[in-house]
Motif scaffolding. Structure first.
Motif, PDB file in Angstrom:
ATOM      1  N   SER A   5       8.322 -18.907  67.765  1.00 28.55           N
ATOM      2  CA  SER A   5       9.195 -18.546  68.418  1.00 28.55           C
ATOM      3  C   SER A   5       9.784 -20.024  67.964  1.00 28.55           C
ATOM      4  N   MET A   6      11.402 -20.126  67.456  1.00 28.37           N
ATOM      5  CA  MET A   6      11.577 -21.313  67.887  1.00 28.37           C
ATOM      6  C   MET A   6      13.350 -21.390  68.271  1.00 28.37           C
ATOM      7  N   ASP A   7      13.684 -20.055  68.968  1.00 26.45           N
ATOM      8  CA  ASP A   7      15.415 -20.099  68.529  1.00 26.45           C
ATOM      9  C   ASP A   7      15.816 -20.523  69.573  1.00 26.45           C
ATOM     10  N   PRO A  26      -2.176 -17.548  61.777  1.00 26.68           N
ATOM     11  CA  PRO A  26      -1.844 -15.860  61.139  1.00 26.68           C
ATOM     12  C   PRO A  26      -0.346 -15.299  61.627  1.00 26.68           C
ATOM     13  N   VAL A  27       0.615 -16.069  60.777  1.00 24.62           N
ATOM     14  CA  VAL A  27       1.727 -15.773  61.897  1.00 24.62           C
ATOM     15  C   VAL A  27       2.065 -14.613  60.924  1.00 24.62           C
ATOM     16  N   GLU A  28       2.590 -13.405  61.859  1.00 25.88           N
ATOM     17  CA  GLU A  28       3.377 -11.931  61.182  1.00 25.88           C
ATOM     18  C   GLU A  28       4.909 -12.337  61.299  1.00 25.88           C
ATOM     19  N   THR A  29       5.095 -13.319  61.891  1.00 25.89           N
ATOM     20  CA  THR A  29       6.673 -13.030  62.822  1.00 25.89           C
ATOM     21  C   THR A  29       7.366 -14.397  63.162  1.00 25.89           C
ATOM     22  N   ILE A  30       8.156 -15.169  62.646  1.00 25.09           N
ATOM     23  CA  ILE A  30       8.705 -16.514  63.137  1.00 25.09           C
ATOM     24  C   ILE A  30       9.819 -15.930  63.721  1.00 25.09           C
ATOM     25  N   ALA A  31      10.521 -16.460  64.380  1.00 22.12           N
ATOM     26  CA  ALA A  31      11.979 -16.504  65.062  1.00 22.12           C
ATOM     27  C   ALA A  31      12.536 -18.302  65.359  1.00 22.12           C
ATOM     28  N   PRO A  32      13.292 -17.839  63.591  1.00 16.67           N
ATOM     29  CA  PRO A  32      13.873 -19.187  63.868  1.00 16.67           C
ATOM     30  C   PRO A  32      14.976 -19.384  65.134  1.00 16.67           C
TER      31      PRO A  32
END
Ligand SMILES: [Zn+2]
Length: 419
Positions: free
Chosen positions: A177-179, A203-209
């Motif tokens: 997460s980088m939100d 092994p990233v499955e979700t990314i939070a911009p």
């Protein structure tokens, strides 16, 4: 371990509504849409309320057992860092690595140079399916982006390896997460960030911009919906392109934080994920707590009295309560009713003021946001609050389920209705 295509993050401040929350996803499953439940709680919430990660695990297991839910489910250590992850290792099987505070921190210049030298593949013009113009990047730009994000992604790698060393590979879901930062990441930045994540073998499955516009807690999106839609679609196309190029998990998808109640962008989000056949993780937390307050008010009697007391005390301590949430709430203090006026309200009046119904002229987003941050008051009320939750459980549960199902799951995941 693979997170399903659609997943729903449900926070529950006081850990009482897991069953009512899961009921919404059970109804979605009955309507043919599988959504993986994830119970999330951040260190910030735990410390304000006085709960521990094991409490969330207990709640999730109990809800799943009560409904005999056969699908996968997860417990998310939300927004963790190297300094607090250890307390979450046992109870969690989903980790949201928050590296926002490392964005912009200088990585050693030699590391930046090495990254730029290694990634000639990022230079030039990339034609990406679904994007009008090619994504163009030159060496100067690449170096600027690497300088801005490399320290953050290296940090994500360090947290990931720390968790993996204890839990073992393939035993948990990883989100980056980088939100919680000021400026949104551009599609080009997202492209470089994903390359760096692949370098770290996460092994990233979700990314939070961070998206543009304001994602205030518990209320609607504030910003340019068209611009958001454009950004969101670009992120989807970049992710699809980058996962193939860098060998990241094919299931990698966007995670939307502070995702509750963003009604005006749900339709564009839904249309975009349909258009690109993409998955989605929506993270919510405080919206369920607000349904607890709504249910208490609706029940009347002691329930309404407790709701009014929380409001009055929250108003008296507004600065203290809003402090930790400064970047994610916008309260117009002039619009907050005086406690002695609220004291005279009946159930209906309190509920229509609080409930997030955009077409109701009495709905008051400032009132709602103050109560959103007021959960600390409820925690301090102790038994007075939790006894009321128990006493009015059925009224509250109905609010919680309806809110998740009708206002969130339906527009985002269920069959589109004509509108
Ligand atoms: Zn977040």
């Amino acid at each position: 371990m693979i997170l399903g295509k659609y997943s729903f993050g449900m926070g529950d401040r006081f850990g009482r509504q897991g069953k009512a929350q899961l009921a919404a996803l059970i109804e979605a499953a009955k309507q043919g849409v599988e959504i993986t439940p994830v119970w999330n709680k951040s260190n910030r919430e735990h410390s304000i309320i006085g709960t521990r990660p094991a409490d969330v695990r207990r709640e999730a297991d109990a809800a799943v057992a009560d409904w005999d839910w056969k699908g996968p489910y997860y417990v998310d250590a939300d927004h963790i860092s190297l300094t607090n992850v250890d307390g979450f290792l046992e109870a969690s099987d989903f980790f949201t690595l928050d590296v926002a505070e490392f964005i912009g921190r200088a990585a050693p210049p030699t590391e930046v140079d090495e990254f730029v030298a290694k990634h000639k593949d990022l230079l030039g013009a990339h034609r990406i399916d679904g994007m009008d113009a090619p994504l163009e990047i030159d060496a100067v730009r690449l170096k600027v982006i690497a300088s801005k994000y490399l320290a953050a992604i290296r940090q994500a790698g360090a947290i990931y390896r720390h968790i993996e060393a204890v839990k073992g590979p393939g035993t948990f879901i990883t989100e980056v997460s980088m939100d919680e930062t000021d400026t949104p990441q551009t599609p080009i930045e997202m492209f470089v960030i994903l390359a760096a994540i692949a370098d770290e073998w996460i092994p990233v499955e979700t990314i939070a911009p961070k998206f543009s516009g304001r994602f205030n807690k518990g209320v609607d999106y504030v910003g340019n919906v068209e611009q958001f839609t454009r950004e969101f679609e670009q992120d989807l196309t970049v992710i699809r392109f980058a996962t193939r190029k860098f060998g990241l998990p094919k299931t990698l998808k966007l995670s939307i934080h502070s995702g509750s109640d963003k009604f005006s962008i749900y339709r564009p989000i839904r249309q975009a994920i349909d258009k690109f056949n993409a998955g989605l993780h929506l993270k919510t937390a405080g919206t369920t707590w607000l349904e607890e307050v709504t249910g208490l008010a609706l029940a009347g009697g002691e329930g309404l009295a407790v709701a009014k007391e929380i409001y009055a005390k929250a108003l008296a301590r507004i600065d203290e309560l809003c402090g930790p949430y400064a970047t994610v709430i916008d309260i117009d203090r002039a619009k907050l009713p005086a406690p002695d006026a609220v004291a005279k309200w009946d159930s209906q009046r309190f509920v229509v003021t609080l409930r997030h119904n955009r077409s109701c002229p009495q709905y008051n987003p400032s009132f709602r946001q103050l109560l959103h941050v007021g959960y600390k008051i409820a925690a301090e009320l102790g038994l007075r609050f939790t006894d009321a939750l128990e006493k009015y459980e059925s009224t509250i549960a109905e609010q919680v389920t309806t809110n998740i199902l009708d206002r969130h799951v339906r527009p985002l995941f269920l069959r589109l209705e004509d509108a």
